[in-house]
Design a protein around this motif. Structure first.
Motif, PDB file in Angstrom:
ATOM      1  N   ALA A  49     -54.089  -8.157  35.303  1.00 13.70           N
ATOM      2  CA  ALA A  49     -54.394  -6.799  35.165  1.00 13.70           C
ATOM      3  C   ALA A  49     -55.050  -6.188  36.323  1.00 13.70           C
ATOM      4  O   ALA A  49     -55.722  -6.907  37.134  1.00 13.70           O
ATOM      5  CB  ALA A  49     -55.088  -6.732  33.929  1.00 13.70           C
ATOM      6  N   ARG A  55     -58.205  -5.535  30.307  1.00 11.10           N
ATOM      7  CA  ARG A  55     -58.020  -6.813  30.450  1.00 11.10           C
ATOM      8  C   ARG A  55     -58.935  -7.191  31.295  1.00 11.10           C
ATOM      9  O   ARG A  55     -59.682  -8.383  31.510  1.00 11.10           O
ATOM     10  CB  ARG A  55     -56.662  -7.285  30.710  1.00 11.10           C
ATOM     11  CG  ARG A  55     -56.334  -8.983  30.470  1.00 11.10           C
ATOM     12  CD  ARG A  55     -55.067  -9.333  30.863  1.00 11.10           C
ATOM     13  NE  ARG A  55     -54.091  -8.289  30.339  1.00 11.10           N
ATOM     14  CZ  ARG A  55     -52.867  -8.439  30.853  1.00 11.10           C
ATOM     15  NH1 ARG A  55     -52.519  -9.271  31.971  1.00 11.10           N
ATOM     16  NH2 ARG A  55     -52.060  -7.413  30.455  1.00 11.10           N
ATOM     17  N   ARG A 184     -36.606  -2.946  33.773  1.00 10.91           N
ATOM     18  CA  ARG A 184     -37.355  -4.301  34.068  1.00 10.91           C
ATOM     19  C   ARG A 184     -37.984  -4.650  32.665  1.00 10.91           C
ATOM     20  O   ARG A 184     -38.616  -3.830  31.843  1.00 10.91           O
ATOM     21  CB  ARG A 184     -38.421  -3.800  35.088  1.00 10.91           C
ATOM     22  CG  ARG A 184     -39.288  -5.019  35.300  1.00 10.91           C
ATOM     23  CD  ARG A 184     -40.771  -5.138  34.467  1.00 10.91           C
ATOM     24  NE  ARG A 184     -41.409  -6.443  34.693  1.00 10.91           N
ATOM     25  CZ  ARG A 184     -42.652  -6.518  33.889  1.00 10.91           C
ATOM     26  NH1 ARG A 184     -42.914  -5.647  32.830  1.00 10.91           N
ATOM     27  NH2 ARG A 184     -43.095  -7.651  34.286  1.00 10.91           N
ATOM     28  N   PRO A 186     -40.538  -8.114  31.286  1.00  2.00           N
ATOM     29  CA  PRO A 186     -41.470  -9.234  31.714  1.00  2.00           C
ATOM     30  C   PRO A 186     -40.488 -10.585  31.467  1.00  2.00           C
ATOM     31  O   PRO A 186     -39.507 -10.415  30.975  1.00  2.00           O
ATOM     32  CB  PRO A 186     -42.568  -9.283  30.661  1.00  2.00           C
ATOM     33  CG  PRO A 186     -42.649  -7.885  30.010  1.00  2.00           C
ATOM     34  CD  PRO A 186     -41.377  -7.524  29.958  1.00  2.00           C
TER      35      PRO A 186
HETATM   36  C1  TK8 Z   1     -49.822  -7.820  33.613  1.00  4.06           C
HETATM   37  C2  TK8 Z   1     -48.518  -7.888  32.685  1.00  4.06           C
HETATM   38  C3  TK8 Z   1     -48.433  -6.917  31.731  1.00  4.06           C
HETATM   39  C4  TK8 Z   1     -47.295  -7.157  30.911  1.00  4.06           C
HETATM   40  C5  TK8 Z   1     -45.946  -7.124  31.684  1.00  4.06           C
HETATM   41  O1  TK8 Z   1     -50.435  -8.853  33.986  1.00  4.06           O
HETATM   42  O2  TK8 Z   1     -45.717  -8.127  32.502  1.00  4.06           O
HETATM   43  O3  TK8 Z   1     -45.081  -6.235  31.468  1.00  4.06           O
HETATM   44  O4  TK8 Z   1     -47.165  -6.455  29.939  1.00  4.06           O
HETATM   45  O5  TK8 Z   1     -49.523  -6.577  31.096  1.00  4.06           O
HETATM   46  O6  TK8 Z   1     -49.229  -8.872  31.775  1.00  4.06           O
END
Ligand code: TK8
Length: 349
Positions: A49, A55, A184, A186
């Motif tokens: 973060a 965080r 995009r 994660p």
């Molecule tokens: C940042 C990520 C972010 C997460 C992402 O460390 O990757 O979209 O939501 O919070 O953890």
């Protein structure tokens, strides 16, 4: 403000930082001022973060609490903002023992504990408080038990928040508006599944690459809680915010089981207590910051409030697929969420 960093520079920093960490062990290490006290313990904590993100502030609270409770015998060294790697890389480092602990993300954690991805089932929770009520019981126990067998001891589930969608192409009102957008995500199989179901082109990318990816148009949009959008300045390179609350994510706080088992029981108690107290602080910071940021975004972005029921219906096949893959955990989780839904519905919106 997050200074955009080039991938090559980040790679170099990352390598150097991890090489430095490799020599840090449980006991003493010689420094410039002579040997450290042999009874002091240093534990390295990595997270992704940005400064000012709850965080990041929660990690500082954890560091302070551990120092206080251990009379400075235990030192938490924090390496934030992906300085020792992306969330995925930090999970690998903890598994390999080159990093002690990480406050990570749901998707990367779910590569080790696949059931954790189900926390992000679309529209499972009404609010973050609804998620806390469900997570803080047998659900955390179940996931922690599974994590233990993969080499991770769970210290808590912090709050990564309810997620909304931003993009630079068009306002999103109905599920069909998402179709065709390059979004995009994660490194998270649930989010990829949801956006594929909506007809988008989900593109996994490390969070640290996202600001540039959006600015340069490599992707049209992304989805995150507004707190993360704000602390990493993503709103500067996006025009539209759709308040979908399409999924919830927690941030798993884990330490490697090897490191955990090697710690003195009294130190373990200190760490457990500090982790719980810092988690409470982090969760309340998330809630208060979210409110302020929603108000700010109404002023500076084109904000839509889509009908969640339409999105819920459009993503039902996602529930069916994950129920087939993890029937037992799916039933446990959805039953817990349903039993607490009514009391959290009022405060939703
Ligand atoms: C940042 C990520 C972010 C997460 C992402 O460390 O990757 O979209 O939501 O919070 O953890």
């Amino acid at each position: 403000m997050l200074p955009p960093r080039s991938p090559s520079r980040r790679g170099v920093l990352r390598g150097a930082a991890l090489a430095g960490l490799a020599g840090v062990g449980l006991s003493a290490c010689a420094g410039g001022d002579g040997p450290r006290r042999t009874d002091s313990v240093r534990i390295i904590l990595g997270h992704g973060a940005a400064p000012g993100n709850p965080r990041s502030d929660g990690a500082l609270a954890f560091q302070r609490l551990v120092a206080e409770k251990s009379n400075d015998e235990v030192e938490i060294q924090i390496l934030g903002q992906e300085s020792v790697g992306s969330d995925t890389e930090m999970m690998v480092s903890v598994a390999a023992g080159t990093l002690d602990m990480t406050i990570n993300s749901q998707g990367p954690f779910s590569s080790y504990v696949p059931e954790a991805a189900l926390i992000g089932l679309p529209f499972l929770f009404e609010t973050s408080q609804h998620a806390f009520a469900v997570l803080d019981g047998e659900i955390q126990d179940s996931l922690a038990g599974l994590a233990e067998t993969k080499g991770f001891h769970v210290l808590g589930f912090w709050d990564n928040g309810m997620r909304d969608i931003t993009n630079s192409v068009r306002p999103l009102e109905v599920p069909e508006d998402v179709a065709g957008l390059k979004i995009r995500t994660p490194d998270d199989p649930m989010t990829i599944d949801i956006f594929r179901e909506l007809g988008a082109n989900p593109t996994p990318m490390a969070f640290g690459e996202l600001y540039l990816g959006l600015r340069q148009g490599a992707v049209d949009g992304q989805e995150n809680p507004v707190v993360n959008i704000h602390s990493s300045s993503l709103h500067e390179v996006q025009e539209h915010l759709a308040v979908t609350g399409h999924k919830y994510e927690m941030n798993p706080f884990v330490i490697s089981t090897t490191r955990w088992e090697g710690l003195d029981p009294a130190i373990r108690t200190v760490i457990e207590e500090a982790a719980v107290e810092a988690q409470q602080e982090q969760r309340s910071l998330m809630l208060s910051q979210s409110e302020e940021i929603y108000a700010e975004f109404e002023e500076i972005l084109q904000v839509t409030h889509p009908d969640r029921a339409l999105f819920r219906e459009a993503t039902l096949p996602v529930h069916e697929r994950w129920q087939q893959q993890h029937p037992e955990f799916f039933d446990q989780l959805t039953a817990a969420a349903e039993s607490l839904r009514a009391e959290h519905q009022e405060s939703a919106s």
